[in-house]
Design an enzyme around this catalytic site. Structure first.
Site: not given
Ligand code: CO
Length: 138
Positions: A7, A79, A129
């Site tokens: 994502h 992020h 991440e």
């Molecule tokens: Co995230």
């Protein structure tokens, strides 16, 4: 091994307003709103065919995301997240290469997937991440 893009995460000052805007302008609908108490955020996802858009609104003044909003009051990309086959193996390999990994590997996201973060200085200035996709399938 990095297996794909999971994502892209956007911090927003108002999650409900953001959801309305994405729907009105792009026909994009968010799923259920969840609260991640560990990270101090209210969040929701737009599911795309190959990845998600994560929307995060700070839940409380102590949220790390609240600091981001102080610097970027209108919000912005916070992020992006890469899926990995094993967060343990991937972070061990990264550490061997001198990459700074943030978190002790025990953090989980709202889907119950184990996560870790790569220091932005070690990924071209971007906060990354890592999501353990193996656990998500259990
Ligand atoms: Co995230």
């Amino acid at each position: 091994m990095i297996t794909g893009l999971a994502h892209v995460s956007i911090v927003v000052p108002d999650l409900d307003a953001a959801a309305r805007e994405l729907d009105a302008k792009y026909g994009l609908k968010i799923g259920a709103i969840k609260v991640n108490t560990e990270q101090g955020v209210r969040m929701a996802y737009v599911e795309l065919a190959n990845a998600k858009i994560e929307l995060m609104e700070p839940a409380g003044a102590n949220s790390p995301v609240a600091k981001f909003l102080e610097k970027n009051p209108r919000g912005g990309i916070h992020h992006f997240s890469l899926g990995v086959d094993s967060v343990d193996a991937v972070t061990a390999d990264m550490k061997n290469r001198g990459v700074r990994v943030l978190g002790d590997g025990t953090q989980k996201n709202v889907h119950g997937e184990r996560i870790a973060f790569v220091h932005p200085a070690d990924f071209l200035g971007a906060l990354v991440e890592l999501e353990d996709k193996r656990e998500a399938k259990k």
